[in-house]
Design an enzyme around this catalytic site. Structure first.
Site, PDB file in Angstrom:
ATOM      1  N   ASP A 166       0.868  -1.180   0.000  1.00 18.92           N
ATOM      2  CA  ASP A 166       0.000   0.000   0.000  1.00 18.92           C
ATOM      3  C   ASP A 166       0.907   1.233   0.000  1.00 18.92           C
ATOM      4  OD1 ASP A 166      -2.086   1.760   0.117  1.00 18.92           O
ATOM      5  OD2 ASP A 166      -2.519   1.446   2.232  1.00 18.92           O
ATOM      6  N   ILE A 167       1.565   1.435  -1.114  1.00 18.78           N
ATOM      7  CA  ILE A 167       2.565   2.493  -1.226  1.00 18.78           C
ATOM      8  C   ILE A 167       1.897   3.740  -1.802  1.00 18.78           C
ATOM      9  CG2 ILE A 167       4.820   3.111  -2.128  1.00 18.78           C
ATOM     10  CD1 ILE A 167       4.756   0.673  -0.202  1.00 18.78           C
ATOM     11  N   GLU A 168       1.796   4.766  -0.970  1.00 20.51           N
ATOM     12  CA  GLU A 168       1.085   5.978  -1.373  1.00 20.51           C
ATOM     13  C   GLU A 168       1.950   7.221  -1.295  1.00 20.51           C
ATOM     14  OE1 GLU A 168      -2.847   6.355   0.313  1.00 20.51           O
ATOM     15  OE2 GLU A 168      -2.910   4.234   0.812  1.00 20.51           O
ATOM     16  N   GLY A 169       3.247   7.032  -1.215  1.00 20.50           N
ATOM     17  CA  GLY A 169       4.150   8.172  -1.120  1.00 20.50           C
ATOM     18  C   GLY A 169       5.512   7.713  -0.662  1.00 20.50           C
TER      19      GLY A 169
END
Length: 335
Positions: free
Chosen positions: A179-182
């Site tokens: 869950d890579i969001e930044g």
């Protein structure tokens, strides 16, 4: 190709069997009837764990226990959220909000809950990243070190460092969710991380496959995990069709499902993954935008999504909001 057997056909088979038996004692219709009943039982058992709904658990202490979450029977996957710090020389940090303190070793108490979930057929994955937190990958070596840490601490390995411990005790999770969001670093190295993790499949005492999932934003391709998804190593991709107006459902006069369905076609045609999931907020309060009312989901969205062989189900954020709104219970028969 799928084979469907309707209830009416079973009823017809029953009637045919009765007439045939009275006429000449034939057992052919009975055999057909038993085969049809067996098929329906198999299909029913496949849907016993919630019609392939994935849920995130761990970011609210008021969402109930992990064991209770799995006991609802609504979920096929539970993502433990989150390992929120890692990479670039940082010590990895597990943060399960109000559930337990990983630093003190208290999260090892989740071992029994995880085993209980897995005994019910629920896949339990560790989600890394999240919307807030300091994480990055600065090199292939960085990715290799993180993969080794995840393997030894949460998957089928054992700590190699003296005094090392497993934050969740002896539980062996089923995989890792991206869950890579930044974050900083270079997003290309998440592809290396995926390759290193997948290489551990079949290793360790359990000999389990390491499942990989990802939760990209719906604009295609995703800027953070797009390159990783190009590896074709991911089993499940739950695309976040929310907080992104250009590719989410728009209620009222906003266009309905058109933008969402256009984006869905991009994802299913552009990503090599076993299954693609529709990621949604579990209640209007779970996200800034993108919630889909049950009736609209069932009539406007799911029928179109199910036309794809890659359709896997629905992902919900999160267990806390689902518990408040009962969304998964309302949609599970349609999913």
């Amino acid at each position: 190709m799928h084979c469907y057997i309707s209830l009416s056909s079973i009823c017809r088979s029953t009637k045919q069997y009765t007439m045939a038996t009275r006429a000449n004692g034939s057992s052919c219709s009975l055999a057909n009837l038993m085969a049809a009943i067996f098929f329906l039982l198999v299909v029913s058992s496949r849907g016993a764990h919630g019609g392939r709904i994935a849920i995130y658990w761990g970011q609210n202490g008021n969402e109930g226990t992990l064991a209770d979450t799995c006991a609802t029977g609504n979920y096929a996957f539970v993502n433990l959220a989150f390992l929120c710090s890692f990479g670039s020389g940082q010590a990895p940090q597990l943060n399960l909000a109000g559930h337990c303190d990983a630093y003190s070793g208290a999260c090892a108490n989740l071992t029994a809950d995880i085993a209980r979930c897995q005994s019910m057929g629920v896949k339990v994955l560790l989600s890394i990243g999240g919307g807030a937190g300091g994480y990055s990958l600065a090199s292939k070596q960085d990715a290799s070190h993180l993969a080794r840490y995840l393997w030894e601490s949460f998957l089928g390995g054992r700590p190699s460092a003296p005094g090392g411990r497993r934050p969740l005790g002896d539980a062996v999770l089923d995989g890792v969710d991206f869950d890579i969001e930044g974050g900083g670093g270079d997003p290309r190295y998440y592809g290396d991380l995926a390759a290193y993790l997948k290489a551990y499949s079949g290793m360790g005492a359990a000999g389990k496959e390491v499942l990989l999932s990802a939760a990209p934003q719906c604009p295609f391709p995703d800027q953070w995990v797009g390159k990783a998804l190009d590896t074709g190593l991911f089993d499940y991709v739950w695309v976040q069709f929310y907080n992104n107006p250009p590719c989410q459902y728009a209620a009222g006069s906003g266009g309905g499902a058109a933008n969402l369905l256009d984006a869905w076609r991009q994802w299913t045609s552009g990503v090599e993954a076993r299954y693609i999931f529709l990621g949604l907020p579990a209640s209007p309060g779970a996200a800034g935008s993108g919630f889909i009312p049950v009736g609209s989901l069932e009539s406007q969205v799911l029928p179109a999504l199910k036309a794809s062989s890659k359709y896997g189900g629905v992902m919900l954020w999160s267990r806390y909001y689902d518990d408040q709104d009962g969304y998964s219970s309302a949609i599970k028969n349609a999913v």
